[in-house]
Design a protein around this motif. Structure first.
Motif, PDB file in Angstrom:
ATOM      1  N   SER A   5       0.816  -1.211   0.000  1.00  0.00           N
ATOM      2  CA  SER A   5       0.000   0.000   0.000  1.00  0.00           C
ATOM      3  C   SER A   5       0.853   1.265   0.000  1.00  0.00           C
ATOM      4  O   SER A   5       0.416   2.311  -0.464  1.00  0.00           O
ATOM      5  N   GLN A   6       2.098   1.149   0.511  1.00  0.00           N
ATOM      6  CA  GLN A   6       2.987   2.314   0.467  1.00  0.00           C
ATOM      7  C   GLN A   6       3.377   2.664  -0.961  1.00  0.00           C
ATOM      8  O   GLN A   6       3.693   3.800  -1.273  1.00  0.00           O
ATOM      9  N   TYR A   7       3.377   1.648  -1.829  1.00  0.00           N
ATOM     10  CA  TYR A   7       3.817   1.857  -3.208  1.00  0.00           C
ATOM     11  C   TYR A   7       2.732   2.462  -4.092  1.00  0.00           C
ATOM     12  O   TYR A   7       3.032   3.100  -5.084  1.00  0.00           O
ATOM     13  N   ILE A   8       1.458   2.215  -3.734  1.00  0.00           N
ATOM     14  CA  ILE A   8       0.369   2.533  -4.655  1.00  0.00           C
ATOM     15  C   ILE A   8       0.357   3.994  -5.075  1.00  0.00           C
ATOM     16  O   ILE A   8       0.326   4.303  -6.265  1.00  0.00           O
ATOM     17  N   LEU A   9       0.400   4.900  -4.090  1.00  0.00           N
ATOM     18  CA  LEU A   9       0.268   6.325  -4.411  1.00  0.00           C
ATOM     19  C   LEU A   9       1.406   6.848  -5.297  1.00  0.00           C
ATOM     20  O   LEU A   9       1.137   7.378  -6.383  1.00  0.00           O
ATOM     21  N   PRO A  10       2.688   6.671  -4.881  1.00  0.00           N
ATOM     22  CA  PRO A  10       3.764   7.170  -5.762  1.00  0.00           C
ATOM     23  C   PRO A  10       3.738   6.529  -7.142  1.00  0.00           C
ATOM     24  O   PRO A  10       3.932   7.214  -8.147  1.00  0.00           O
ATOM     25  N   VAL A  11       3.481   5.210  -7.190  1.00  0.00           N
ATOM     26  CA  VAL A  11       3.460   4.519  -8.478  1.00  0.00           C
ATOM     27  C   VAL A  11       2.353   5.089  -9.369  1.00  0.00           C
ATOM     28  O   VAL A  11       2.562   5.349 -10.556  1.00  0.00           O
ATOM     29  N   ALA A  12       1.171   5.323  -8.785  1.00  0.00           N
ATOM     30  CA  ALA A  12       0.060   5.872  -9.570  1.00  0.00           C
ATOM     31  C   ALA A  12       0.421   7.246 -10.135  1.00  0.00           C
ATOM     32  O   ALA A  12       0.168   7.528 -11.315  1.00  0.00           O
TER      33      ALA A  12
END
Lengths: 172, 196
Positions: A5-12
């Motif tokens: 879930s930590q990855y979702i925002l920056p990746v998006a």
């Protein structure tokens, strides 16, 4: 799981901007143009936020919640809903921050892995702050008559609350 | 409807404030909470601008078009009368995607953008269309696949298995969403063409 879930925002964010850059879109100018609209929208929803948050705040501090909790006790017993979670069920649709405080109280008092703690967790995780969403979404439009929005949303909330208890009985 | 809710809450807080002898707290809240709303709106303005900007990039690069082709079956099922390649449909898909991914902060600006597009194509001004109502109902229920905040709070409270609630959350939220959709479809007839 929380790692993902930590990855979702920056990746998006990178995905959207990167894809735009590949497609030769002037990404920076587009972003500024869109962000300007965002500023207007924020100003548009402010009146609705003030109305709702003030009313909910006054309602909470008047102690009206206790009466609702008391009145709903027989209904909760009938449906096998532990009465300790009734305040959470009442507050969840009207105040996000208020619900969070009650949720933390319940976890502390009964433990997160107790039956009550689990039901409260499922409730907290499976519903949203209904009144806030309605106020903010319609606040950005000129709609005055929301028609069946509130009754439909509350139906979903009520089903969600009872299903939270049943789901913990059945699955955990 | 919102007018009744607003009036109702204020009248009840006066009534219970008097009965419970908590008028001091009620009047303090009245003063404090309206300023809190402004603080909240300013905090919200940041994410609102961020996602409005990103949304514009996604539109121009046709990323939203790609997503909308992917979600076409779902949209056909939920928003019958909405053309799949309309701006409104694309905004709705961005909103639902953000919800599924648990990007609650992004979902709100994207959802508001969708509301504005729906308002533009709504034939009756000032009155919510069935599509607008359904979109709001979908957002008041939780579409989030992994309730990260709840799990984090469980972990902080010393849970041995903070994620064990997942299947129960999925069952409860899918039943809640389903009943919300059915209620929206059913109630839309009861509330006719603009009765409040």
């Amino acid at each position: 799981m929380s790692q993902i879930s930590q990855y979702i925002l920056p990746v998006a964010i990178v995905l959207i901007v990167g894809y735009g850059a590949i497609k030769k879109v002037p990404v920076f100018d587009c972003f500024l143009e869109g962000a300007k609209d965002g500023l207007t929208t924020s100003a548009q929803i402010l009146p609705a936020l003030i109305a709702l948050i003030t009313a909910v705040g006054m309602f909470k501090s008047s102690g009206a919640l206790d009466l609702f909790t008391y009145a709903l006790r027989p209904v909760a017993n009938l449906l096998h809903l532990p009465q300790e979670v009734i305040p959470l069920a009442i507050l969840r649709p009207i105040s996000g921050s208020g619900a969070l405080v009650i949720f933390q109280d319940i976890l502390q008092q009964y433990g997160p892995d107790s039956f009550i703690g689990r039901v409260a967790s499922v409730m907290q995780g499976s519903t949203e702050t209904t009144f806030y969403t309605i106020a903010v979404y319609y606040g950005a439009t000129k709609v005055q008559k929301t028609r069946h929005t509130l009754p439909s949303a509350l139906t979903a909330d009520i089903v969600g609350f009872f299903m939270s208890a049943l789901a913990v009985y059945w699955l955990l | 409807m919102m007018s009744w809710l607003f009036t109702g809450m204020l009248v009840l807080s006066l009534l219970f404030g008097i009965l419970n002898g908590r008028m001091e707290q009620v009047s303090i809240s009245a003063v404090n909470e309206c300023s809190n709303a402004v603080t909240l709106a300013i905090q919200l303005a940041g994410v609102m601008c961020l996602w409005s900007g990103l949304m514009r990039i996604a539109e121009v690069s046709d990323l939203t078009g790609k997503l909308s082709r992917l979600f076409r079956p779902v949209m056909k099922l939920l928003f019958w009368h909405l053309p799949a390649d309309s701006k409104a449909a694309k905004a709705i898909i961005m909103n639902l995607t953000a919800n599924l991914l648990g990007l609650g902060n992004a979902a709100t600006p994207l959802g508001i953008a969708a509301m504005k597009e729906l308002e533009k194509i709504s034939p009756r001004k000032g009155i919510a269309s069935n599509e607008m109502a359904l979109l709001v109902v979908l957002n008041t229920a939780s579409l989030q696949l992994i309730p990260t905040t709840t799990a984090a709070l469980r972990l902080a409270a010393g849970s041995a298995a903070p994620m064990e609630i997942l299947p129960a959350v999925w069952l409860a939220s899918s039943m809640s969403i389903l009943s919300g959709i059915l209620a929206a479809k059913f109630f839309s007839r009861l509330f006719g063409k603009g009765a409040d």
